[in-house]
Design a protein around this motif. Structure first.
Motif, mmCIF file in Angstrom:
data_model
loop_
_atom_site.group_PDB
_atom_site.id
_atom_site.type_symbol
_atom_site.label_atom_id
_atom_site.label_comp_id
_atom_site.label_asym_id
_atom_site.label_seq_id
_atom_site.Cartn_x
_atom_site.Cartn_y
_atom_site.Cartn_z
ATOM 1 N N HIS A 160 42.470 47.350 18.472
ATOM 2 C CA HIS A 160 42.358 46.283 19.467
ATOM 3 C C HIS A 160 41.724 46.854 20.732
ATOM 4 N N THR A 161 40.776 46.138 21.284
ATOM 5 C CA THR A 161 40.042 46.645 22.434
ATOM 6 C C THR A 161 39.755 45.518 23.420
ATOM 7 N N ARG A 162 39.360 45.897 24.611
ATOM 8 C CA ARG A 162 39.019 44.942 25.660
ATOM 9 C C ARG A 162 37.618 45.277 26.170
ATOM 10 N N ILE A 163 36.685 44.384 25.933
ATOM 11 C CA ILE A 163 35.292 44.607 26.291
ATOM 12 C C ILE A 163 34.869 43.554 27.312
ATOM 13 N N VAL A 164 34.375 44.016 28.451
ATOM 14 C CA VAL A 164 33.821 43.140 29.485
ATOM 15 C C VAL A 164 32.343 43.489 29.612
ATOM 16 N N LYS A 165 31.489 42.571 29.228
ATOM 17 C CA LYS A 165 30.052 42.852 29.228
ATOM 18 C C LYS A 165 29.487 42.953 30.641
ATOM 19 N N ARG A 166 30.047 42.168 31.560
ATOM 20 C CA ARG A 166 29.539 42.210 32.929
ATOM 21 C C ARG A 166 30.703 42.088 33.892
ATOM 22 N N HIS A 167 30.882 43.110 34.710
ATOM 23 C CA HIS A 167 31.979 43.124 35.682
ATOM 24 C C HIS A 167 31.538 42.474 36.984
ATOM 25 N N THR A 168 32.404 41.605 37.510
ATOM 26 C CA THR A 168 32.191 41.002 38.826
ATOM 27 C C THR A 168 33.323 41.346 39.783
ATOM 28 N N CYS A 169 34.268 42.174 39.334
ATOM 29 C CA CYS A 169 35.414 42.529 40.158
ATOM 30 C C CYS A 169 35.033 43.631 41.141
ATOM 31 N N ALA A 170 35.813 43.753 42.198
ATOM 32 C CA ALA A 170 35.563 44.784 43.198
ATOM 33 C C ALA A 170 36.136 46.126 42.775
ATOM 34 N N ARG A 171 37.275 46.114 42.065
ATOM 35 C CA ARG A 171 37.919 47.348 41.632
ATOM 36 C C ARG A 171 38.224 47.239 40.147
ATOM 37 N N ARG A 172 37.804 48.260 39.388
ATOM 38 C CA ARG A 172 38.054 48.235 37.954
ATOM 39 C C ARG A 172 39.548 48.340 37.642
ATOM 40 N N LYS A 173 40.307 48.978 38.543
ATOM 41 C CA LYS A 173 41.735 49.126 38.307
ATOM 42 C C LYS A 173 42.432 47.776 38.309
ATOM 43 N N ASP A 174 41.949 46.850 39.137
ATOM 44 C CA ASP A 174 42.525 45.509 39.212
ATOM 45 C C ASP A 174 41.566 44.484 38.616
#
Length: 575
Positions: free
Chosen positions: A137-151
């Motif tokens: 099981h994995t979590r893939i985000v093709k395009r990040h729009t968040c300011a911090r990857r931790k949150d």
């Protein structure tokens, strides 16, 4: 301060935290006790030492003063545990993380004894991943729009979305349409636990250090061949043979320095994040770090890394009929490190990134334990349990060197059936040595057999001149079962890359002693006029009571808050 006052009986035997805290705070030596434990106040489990401390004149060796710990509060000295794991001791791990940051960053921008010109040397930041041992099981985000990857709250893609709804041989549908959140417990777990190759997983974790060693050799060989093809002059460096003769060898005009941090992924496999810095070589001074040749740059380092990651592989000598193939995964990313903010990744980002993983271990997998033994293995290993329990069971089973491995895959499957109980069974007595054990093979006999095998292999290696194949990893699998097979350090570096942790610790000790004793203890040239000689022995670990831990940690927290407030005030005034 005089000897520690005897606590009343109700204080020694009371289990009420409030009563213990009141009793400690009401003692006349409370202020002295707080000052005494200040260096270890924030530690979760400090080490208690008892003995004497002597002050000796450096020039003559004359004893100037001597003090016994019996005259101090509690009769002991409290020393921080120094554990690097954040889950074990947040305070000590934070100090270790800061030291790791300084070690990594000094190799990128200089300082602390490293010449500042290294900031202009080509450096890259490669990431080496592990191969696949089964779908997880994995979590893939093709395009990040968040300011911090931790949150990160970006919308992920479906985990394993398939139209055909594939079913494995164990009847499990290898499909998952869920969009996993960051805290989803299923992340990293196999879609089918029986299809996942846990044996190859733990062997790869164990042999990743050898794979990294071979990779660095291949990278240096690639760059050396590049220097030959481009016509760079090689240096003649003298060396002394065993017979005492002085000879010369040709060395390339560059030196590649590495720093490496290991990251334990959710699927319990190790990824390596490294720094490769290109330096020149001074044939007259091996400790110097001159600029690299003008004909080599970061693109050449990246090409060498990509070539090594794609070609380096070997097969282990194990009970497996064909051995296990150890190689890197397909995903190898290399980024250019710059000191400017407009680069792919900056030196501060890389240093903070590697320092963060220096304090991590297997906590992300949900497993955290001390070294396992025959009495504790049953608490964590299960051939039919969770993902981490199967990995630990694989380490313990493959590490059983006293057992003759079968070549029939059907026999290997029968070892996992519920009827045999995996590798563990009822308690029995070994007929050879009389050891009581639940293992199918006596651990004492296995250790003796493994030692005899290592001795025989060492003798054979000394007698032959042929290049030896990788050693059988099985004797080390049980030792590192609690680390899911990984037996290396989480942060390592080459000799010429940067400073050492020991140097930072020594500088911190000297700074604290100068604060406590004053500059009169040091000559103008920097040499100390007095030496502190400790005659101490270990008498225990941890605080005497929970109230002591609470009071000490509270005092340390208040001191940190006061220091942060003062630092913020000075920063505001400077602005």
């Amino acid at each position: 301060m005089t000897a520690a006052l005897a606590a009343p009986a109700w204080f020694r035997h009371s289990t009420d935290l409030r009563l213990q805290a009141i009793a400690r705070a009401a003692r006349p030596d409370f202020d002295a006790w707080l000052s005494h434990v200040r260096s270890a106040a924030a530690c979760t489990r400090p080490v208690r030492l008892a003995g004497t401390i002597a002050t000796v004149e450096a020039a003559t060796g004359r004893l100037l003063a001597e003090r016994a710990t019996a005259d101090m509060p509690d009769g002991v000295i409290y020393k921080p545990c120094g554990n690097r794991r954040e889950s074990v001791c947040p305070s000590c791990s934070k100090l270790y993380q800061r030291d790791a940051y300084q070690v990594v960053r000094a190799g990128l921008v200089g300082g602390k004894g490293v010449p500042k010109q290294v900031a202009h040397h080509p450096a890259v930041f490669p990431t080496f991943t592990a191969p696949s041992f089964g779908e997880v099981h994995t979590r893939i985000v093709k395009r990040h729009t968040c300011a911090r990857r931790k949150d990160c709250d970006c919308r992920p893609e479906p985990c394993h979305a398939r139209r055909d709804l594939t079913v494995c041989q164990h009847g499990v549908r290898l499909v998952c349409f869920a969009r996993h959140e960051l805290d989803d417990a299923r992340l990293g777990t196999p879609l089918c636990l029986d299809c996942y190759d846990h044996d190859a997983h733990v062997v790869w974790n164990l042999m990743v250090g050898e794979l990294w060693r071979r990779t660095t050799i291949a990278i240096n060989r690639y760059l050396t061949g590049l220097c030959r093809r481009r016509g760079f002059p090689f240096h003649a460096v003298p060396y002394v043979t065993v017979d005492g003769d002085v000879r010369y060898r040709k060395v390339p005009p560059f030196r590649l320095s590495f720093g490496k941090a290991a990251e334990m992924q959710r699927r319990a496999v190790v990824h390596l994040h490294a720094i490769a810095r290109l330096d020149g070589r001074d044939p007259d001074d091996d400790t110097a770090i001159p600029p690299p040749p003008s004909g080599l740059d970061a693109a050449d380092i990246k090409a060498a890394i990509d070539h090594a990651a794609a070609t380096i592989a070997f097969t282990t000598d194990t009970g497996n009929p064909v051995g296990w193939r150890i190689a890197w995964g397909d995903q190898v990313h290399t980024k250019l490190i710059t000191v400017a903010a407009d680069g792919e990744v900056t030196d501060a980002q890389v240093a903070a990134y590697l320092a963060k993983y220096a304090t991590k271990s297997t906590e992300i997998t949900g497993h955290s334990s001390a070294r396992l033994c025959d009495e504790t293995i049953t608490l964590y290993a299960d051939a039919h349990g969770s993902h981490t329990e199967r990995l630990i069971e694989a380490c313990w089973r493959l590490g059983d060197t006293g057992h003759n491995p079968t070549t029939d895959p059907a026999d290997l499957l029968r070892l996992r059936t519920p009827s045999t109980g995996g590798v563990l069974g009822p308690t029995r007595t070994c007929p050879a040595c009389g050891t009581r054990t639940r293992c199918r093979t006596c651990p004492a006999c296995s250790a003796r057999t493994a030692e005899e095998a290592r001795t025989a292999a060492a003798q054979q290696m000394a007698e032959t001149t042929a290049k030896p194949r990788p050693a059988d990893p099985r004797p080390r699998l049980r030792r590192w079962a609690h680390m899911l097979g990984f037996g290396g350090h989480f942060l390592t570096k080459s000799r010429h890359y940067s400073i050492t942790f020991a140097l930072l610790r020594d500088q911190r000790i000297v700074f604290r002693r100068l604060q406590n004793s004053g500059p009169e203890q040091t000559e103008p040239g920097g040499e100390p006029t007095t030496l502190i000689v400790n005659f101490l022995q270990f008498v225990g670990a941890g605080w005497h009571t929970t109230a002591d831990a609470m009071l000490a940690n509270t005092s340390a927290a208040m001191a940190r808050e006061h220091a942060e407030t003062a630092r913020h005030h000075l920063t505001t005034l400077a602005a």
